[in-house]
Motif scaffolding. Sequence first.
Motif, PDB file in Angstrom:
ATOM      1  N   THR A 133      -3.550   2.736   9.495  1.00 10.02           N
ATOM      2  CA  THR A 133      -2.656   2.132   8.510  1.00 10.02           C
ATOM      3  C   THR A 133      -3.319   2.106   7.151  1.00 10.02           C
ATOM      4  O   THR A 133      -4.528   1.950   7.037  1.00 10.02           O
ATOM      5  N   LEU A 134      -2.508   2.276   6.132  1.00 16.65           N
ATOM      6  CA  LEU A 134      -2.982   2.169   4.756  1.00 16.65           C
ATOM      7  C   LEU A 134      -2.622   0.808   4.165  1.00 16.65           C
ATOM      8  O   LEU A 134      -2.928   0.538   3.010  1.00 16.65           O
ATOM      9  N   GLU A 135      -1.960  -0.041   4.963  1.00 13.75           N
ATOM     10  CA  GLU A 135      -1.492  -1.347   4.493  1.00 13.75           C
ATOM     11  C   GLU A 135      -1.976  -2.498   5.371  1.00 13.75           C
ATOM     12  O   GLU A 135      -1.282  -3.497   5.521  1.00 13.75           O
ATOM     13  N   ARG A 136      -3.157  -2.371   5.916  1.00  9.22           N
ATOM     14  CA  ARG A 136      -3.586  -3.398   6.873  1.00  9.22           C
ATOM     15  C   ARG A 136      -3.720  -4.776   6.242  1.00  9.22           C
ATOM     16  O   ARG A 136      -3.442  -5.776   6.892  1.00  9.22           O
ATOM     17  N   ASP A 137      -4.139  -4.863   4.971  1.00  5.39           N
ATOM     18  CA  ASP A 137      -4.282  -6.175   4.337  1.00  5.39           C
ATOM     19  C   ASP A 137      -2.947  -6.909   4.300  1.00  5.39           C
ATOM     20  O   ASP A 137      -2.875  -8.103   4.559  1.00  5.39           O
ATOM     21  N   LYS A 138      -1.883  -6.178   3.997  1.00  9.02           N
ATOM     22  CA  LYS A 138      -0.544  -6.763   3.970  1.00  9.02           C
ATOM     23  C   LYS A 138      -0.183  -7.343   5.343  1.00  9.02           C
ATOM     24  O   LYS A 138       0.279  -8.478   5.448  1.00  9.02           O
ATOM     25  N   TRP A 139      -0.396  -6.558   6.389  1.00  6.11           N
ATOM     26  CA  TRP A 139      -0.046  -6.994   7.737  1.00  6.11           C
ATOM     27  C   TRP A 139      -0.929  -8.147   8.194  1.00  6.11           C
ATOM     28  O   TRP A 139      -0.437  -9.103   8.805  1.00  6.11           O
ATOM     29  N   MET A 140      -2.220  -8.078   7.902  1.00  2.75           N
ATOM     30  CA  MET A 140      -3.146  -9.134   8.343  1.00  2.75           C
ATOM     31  C   MET A 140      -2.860 -10.449   7.630  1.00  2.75           C
ATOM     32  O   MET A 140      -2.973 -11.515   8.234  1.00  2.75           O
ATOM     33  N   ARG A 141      -2.481 -10.389   6.358  1.00  2.00           N
ATOM     34  CA  ARG A 141      -2.106 -11.615   5.637  1.00  2.00           C
ATOM     35  C   ARG A 141      -0.833 -12.227   6.217  1.00  2.00           C
ATOM     36  O   ARG A 141      -0.709 -13.438   6.345  1.00  2.00           O
ATOM     37  N   ALA A 142       0.119 -11.380   6.567  1.00  2.00           N
ATOM     38  CA  ALA A 142       1.413 -11.855   7.068  1.00  2.00           C
ATOM     39  C   ALA A 142       1.301 -12.496   8.443  1.00  2.00           C
ATOM     40  O   ALA A 142       2.006 -13.475   8.726  1.00  2.00           O
ATOM     41  N   ASN A 143       0.414 -11.969   9.285  1.00  2.00           N
ATOM     42  CA  ASN A 143       0.319 -12.486  10.647  1.00  2.00           C
ATOM     43  C   ASN A 143      -1.068 -12.204  11.226  1.00  2.00           C
ATOM     44  O   ASN A 143      -1.246 -11.293  12.030  1.00  2.00           O
ATOM     45  N   PRO A 144      -2.070 -13.013  10.859  1.00  2.00           N
ATOM     46  CA  PRO A 144      -3.445 -12.756  11.286  1.00  2.00           C
ATOM     47  C   PRO A 144      -3.691 -12.944  12.788  1.00  2.00           C
ATOM     48  O   PRO A 144      -4.692 -12.462  13.306  1.00  2.00           O
TER      49      PRO A 144
ATOM     50  N   THR B 244       5.069   4.749  10.799  1.00  2.00           N
ATOM     51  CA  THR B 244       4.297   4.878   9.561  1.00  2.00           C
ATOM     52  C   THR B 244       2.940   5.515   9.817  1.00  2.00           C
ATOM     53  O   THR B 244       2.504   6.393   9.058  1.00  2.00           O
ATOM     54  N   ALA B 245       2.261   5.104  10.895  1.00  2.00           N
ATOM     55  CA  ALA B 245       0.959   5.692  11.231  1.00  2.00           C
ATOM     56  C   ALA B 245       1.104   7.188  11.488  1.00  2.00           C
ATOM     57  O   ALA B 245       0.275   7.987  11.036  1.00  2.00           O
ATOM     58  N   TRP B 246       2.166   7.559  12.201  1.00  2.00           N
ATOM     59  CA  TRP B 246       2.431   8.979  12.446  1.00  2.00           C
ATOM     60  C   TRP B 246       2.649   9.713  11.123  1.00  2.00           C
ATOM     61  O   TRP B 246       2.064  10.764  10.887  1.00  2.00           O
ATOM     62  N   SER B 247       3.491   9.147  10.254  1.00  2.00           N
ATOM     63  CA  SER B 247       3.821   9.842   9.004  1.00  2.00           C
ATOM     64  C   SER B 247       2.624   9.965   8.065  1.00  2.00           C
ATOM     65  O   SER B 247       2.557  10.905   7.271  1.00  2.00           O
ATOM     66  N   ASN B 248       1.679   9.037   8.165  1.00  2.00           N
ATOM     67  CA  ASN B 248       0.470   9.128   7.347  1.00  2.00           C
ATOM     68  C   ASN B 248      -0.424  10.290   7.767  1.00  2.00           C
ATOM     69  O   ASN B 248      -1.273  10.730   6.995  1.00  2.00           O
ATOM     70  N   ARG B 249      -0.259  10.774   8.992  1.00  2.00           N
ATOM     71  CA  ARG B 249      -1.079  11.876   9.500  1.00  2.00           C
ATOM     72  C   ARG B 249      -0.307  13.188   9.649  1.00  2.00           C
ATOM     73  O   ARG B 249      -0.900  14.244   9.757  1.00  2.00           O
ATOM     74  N   ALA B 250       1.018  13.114   9.691  1.00  2.00           N
ATOM     75  CA  ALA B 250       1.845  14.301   9.941  1.00  2.00           C
ATOM     76  C   ALA B 250       1.917  15.202   8.702  1.00  2.00           C
ATOM     77  O   ALA B 250       1.776  14.737   7.573  1.00  2.00           O
ATOM     78  N   THR B 251       2.191  16.462   8.954  1.00  2.00           N
ATOM     79  CA  THR B 251       2.399  17.405   7.847  1.00  2.00           C
ATOM     80  C   THR B 251       3.784  17.169   7.239  1.00  2.00           C
ATOM     81  O   THR B 251       4.656  16.551   7.862  1.00  2.00           O
TER      82      THR B 251
END
Length: 117
Positions: free
Chosen positions: A54-65, A98-105
């Motif tokens: 993920t490129l947004e882990r801080d967002k997710w961790m803040r929302a629900n640690p 999202t994780a898939w799309s961050n790595r997919a062509t």
Amino acid sequence: MGTDVFIYLQFLRKVLLGMPGVTEKMCFNTPAFYVGGKLFARIKEDGENLVIGTLERDKWMRANPDTYYITDHYRNYDYMLINLEKVDPAELKELLITAWSNRATKKLIKEYEANAN
């Protein structure tokens, strides 16, 4: 691995294996998902957590640690851990796509978008 991990794995397979270019193979003796040879998600060795790119882990961790977190091992990598027992299935699906799309062509992303419509 306990019974729960097989339920989680069934969910992961249902979401991911129909997506363009996704393959499943073992990584650190646990089921893992790749696109174009690039790892983007795997069951952690404990069978209770998912390691996900993920490129947004801080967002997710803040929302629900309690659900989204990292250990020191992942601090310098674009991965986070997800407590599979606590995660909302709709959020997990969103994170997986999202994780898939961050790595997919771009080609695979276009194929996915064409099939989604």
